[in-house]
Design an enzyme around this catalytic site. Structure first.
Site, PDB file in Angstrom:
ATOM      1  N   HIS A  82     111.074  65.117 111.451  1.00 51.20           N
ATOM      2  CA  HIS A  82     110.121  64.124 111.936  1.00 51.20           C
ATOM      3  C   HIS A  82     108.847  64.210 111.131  1.00 51.20           C
ATOM      4  O   HIS A  82     108.326  65.295 110.899  1.00 51.20           O
ATOM      5  CB  HIS A  82     109.804  64.364 113.415  1.00 51.20           C
ATOM      6  N   ASP A 161     107.548  58.649 128.235  1.00 58.54           N
ATOM      7  CA  ASP A 161     106.650  58.738 127.078  1.00 58.54           C
ATOM      8  C   ASP A 161     106.134  57.360 126.681  1.00 58.54           C
ATOM      9  O   ASP A 161     104.963  57.189 126.375  1.00 58.54           O
ATOM     10  CB  ASP A 161     107.363  59.406 125.891  1.00 58.54           C
ATOM     11  N   ARG A 168      97.727  56.011 127.550  1.00 57.84           N
ATOM     12  CA  ARG A 168      96.779  56.846 126.801  1.00 57.84           C
ATOM     13  C   ARG A 168      96.020  56.010 125.776  1.00 57.84           C
ATOM     14  O   ARG A 168      94.836  56.224 125.522  1.00 57.84           O
ATOM     15  CB  ARG A 168      97.525  57.995 126.094  1.00 57.84           C
ATOM     16  N   SER A 183     104.860  64.415 123.468  1.00 53.18           N
ATOM     17  CA  SER A 183     105.353  63.063 123.214  1.00 53.18           C
ATOM     18  C   SER A 183     106.329  63.059 122.029  1.00 53.18           C
ATOM     19  O   SER A 183     107.444  62.527 122.119  1.00 53.18           O
ATOM     20  CB  SER A 183     104.142  62.154 122.946  1.00 53.18           C
ATOM     21  N   LYS A 187     110.875  62.947 122.173  1.00 54.46           N
ATOM     22  CA  LYS A 187     111.707  61.922 121.524  1.00 54.46           C
ATOM     23  C   LYS A 187     112.780  62.561 120.622  1.00 54.46           C
ATOM     24  O   LYS A 187     113.907  62.102 120.570  1.00 54.46           O
ATOM     25  CB  LYS A 187     110.822  60.965 120.723  1.00 54.46           C
TER      26      LYS A 187
HETATM   27  N1  URA Z   1     102.939  59.791 118.025  1.00 51.80           N
HETATM   28  C1  URA Z   1     103.667  59.928 119.151  1.00 51.80           C
HETATM   29  O1  URA Z   1     104.864  59.700 119.139  1.00 51.80           O
HETATM   30  N2  URA Z   1     103.052  60.302 120.272  1.00 51.80           N
HETATM   31  C2  URA Z   1     101.733  60.563 120.333  1.00 51.80           C
HETATM   32  O2  URA Z   1     101.234  60.920 121.383  1.00 51.80           O
HETATM   33  C3  URA Z   1     100.985  60.410 119.157  1.00 51.80           C
HETATM   34  C4  URA Z   1     101.627  60.028 118.011  1.00 51.80           C
END
Ligand code: URA
Ligand code: CA
Length: 434
Positions: A82, A161, A168, A183, A187
């Site tokens: 990632h 999320d 947020r 977060s 994923k």
């Molecule tokens: N990228 C994400 O996937 N989540 C976040 O909180 C910030 C950046």
């Protein structure tokens, strides 16, 4: 349990239990916890932070808020990579076939690009015929057979999320390490990764502008991964200028082909080998990073890496002959050179602004619905630290429009030239494995 008490506890700096965190995430996902209570808790977390146990619990609660992908029918350790997002970041296109060529299974779920950072699927779709609309059975079979397949994002992954990130975004609580780290990790885990390699970018084009912030985020994600049973390593890498030379979909595919042939830009090649070595170690195919790196370098030299790219493209309907004839990739109608207005050393190429310029050409999406032009983009002829003569080309604009004055102006405004010598920025700042 009452949400009020959970908020008050965090407001007062105490640690939440796994049950309390699950109560919040389940309630927020099903709507029984309203936005105003979720935003109060997010703000409390922003100020009071979370310890390792809370971060792990929050990550896993988000993983379980929706579907999870089961990759257990794929043999071997599935290692996912990632990146926190960059400009002209061609590493996935290089890494996936390279790592697969040493038999580490790469089962990649990817997205499309939004804004000035490109998406892997868009880039791959510049290969005629290539598609990611494959069934999950086909996906699993292809990874078992070729060690590599890419599928589009499917299913209802981490809905908590999605909802929380949206909240947020409008309540000034994006920039919180425990919230960002959970977060991102949720994923990756929901999409089936057994082990995870993270490329945390720092610099103008990155989410984390300073090295210190990037390091804190990287360490937070590595410890979440290790605490929830997913071995995780991270690299902190420079994103003050775009990575490699190409920015734009087909242009980056061409750059990946060059890199897998051993003729790629130095920085892109180096980052690919660094991240790839971590993937090979986590995939259990080498004991040390050095051993892994040797295996990868060998497969670039002996042609196995480029062979893997061809095999992968044809298996998903792509015309693999573009690998030997990259001129068959989509090409823009016009090329314009950005000529240096003075002689000197390139001091700065502001990554995100150059990414925006490529987006203005049509290489990126302004909104989720926009159509992109796979052929257009920017190729850097000079990078930070290089000497440029007045009138020499700093970069080439590949456009399907004839008026690029506004884009040129934006580029001039974000590239500076200094009369005295300039050091190229360090590419890899740090490796983090614990
Ligand atoms: N990228 C994400 O996937 N989540 C976040 O909180 C910030 C950046
Ligand atoms: Ca690039």
């Amino acid at each position: 349990m009452r949400m009020y008490d959970v908020i008050a506890k965090k407001r007062d700096g105490k640690h939440l239990t796994e049950e309390e965190i699950q109560f919040f995430i389940e309630g927020y996902t099903d709507g029984s916890v309203p936005d105003y209570q979720a935003s109060a808790l997010a703000m409390a977390i922003y100020f009071q932070d979370m310890n390792d146990d809370e971060r792990a619990a929050l990550t896993m609660a988000m993983v379980h808020s929706g579907d999870t992908i089961d990759l257990s029918d794929i043999d071997g350790i599935k290692v996912d990579k990632h990146s926190t997002g960059g400009v002209g970041d061609t590493t996935t296109l290089c890494l996936a076939p390279l790592v697969a060529s040493v038999d580490v299974p790469v089962a990649k779920m990817s997205g499309r690009g939004l804004g000035h950072t490109g998406g892997t699927i868009d880039k791959l779709e510049s290969v005629p015929g290539f598609h990611v609309e494959i069934s999950s059975d086909e996906f699993v079979n292809l990874v078992n057979k070729n060690k590599l397949a890419v599928i589009g994002q499917t299913g209802n992954l981490t809905p908590a999320d999605k909802k929380l990130y949206g909240l947020r975004d409008v309540t000034a609580t994006v920039n919180s390490i425990p919230l960002i780290a959970s977060s991102i990790m949720s994923k990756k885990i929901a999409s089936g990764a057994d082990a995870i390699v993270l490329d945390v970018k720092t610099g103008a084009g990155a989410f984390m502008k300073s090295k210190e912030e990037a390091e804190e985020l990287a360490k937070a994600m590595v410890s979440i991964g290790n605490n929830v049973g997913r071995q995780t390593m991270a690299v902190i890498s420079d994103m003050s200028q775009p990575l490699g030379r190409a920015i734009g979909n087909a242009l980056e595919v061409r750059e990946a082909i060059d890199t897998l042939n051993g003729r790629g830009p130095e920085d892109l090649t180096e980052l690919t080998l660094t991240l790839g070595s971590q993937m090979v170690v986590l995939g259990g195919k080498a004991e040390t990073l050095d051993e892994a790196r040797n295996m990868l370098e060998e497969n670039i030299q002996n042609g196995n890496a480029i062979k893997k790219l061809k095999e992968f493209l044809s298996a998903q309907g792509g015309d693999a002959s573009v690998v030997d004839q990259p001129d068959a990739l989509p090409q823009a109608a016009h090329k314009f050179e950005l000529e240096a207005k003075e002689s000197g050393y390139v001091e700065n190429m502001v990554a995100d602004e150059i990414g925006h310029a490529a987006m203005m050409l049509g290489a990126g999406r302004q909104t989720k619905e926009s159509e992109i032009d796979l052929a257009v983009g920017i190729v850097l002829n000079k990078k930070v630290g290089d000497y440029v003569e007045k009138g020499e080309s700093i970069l080439t604009i590949h456009a399907n429009q004839t008026d690029v004055d506004e884009i040129k102006e934006k580029l001039y405004n974000n590239i500076s030239i200094n009369s005295s010598e300039v050091q190229a920025p360090q590419l890899v700042h740090q490796l983090i494995s614990q």
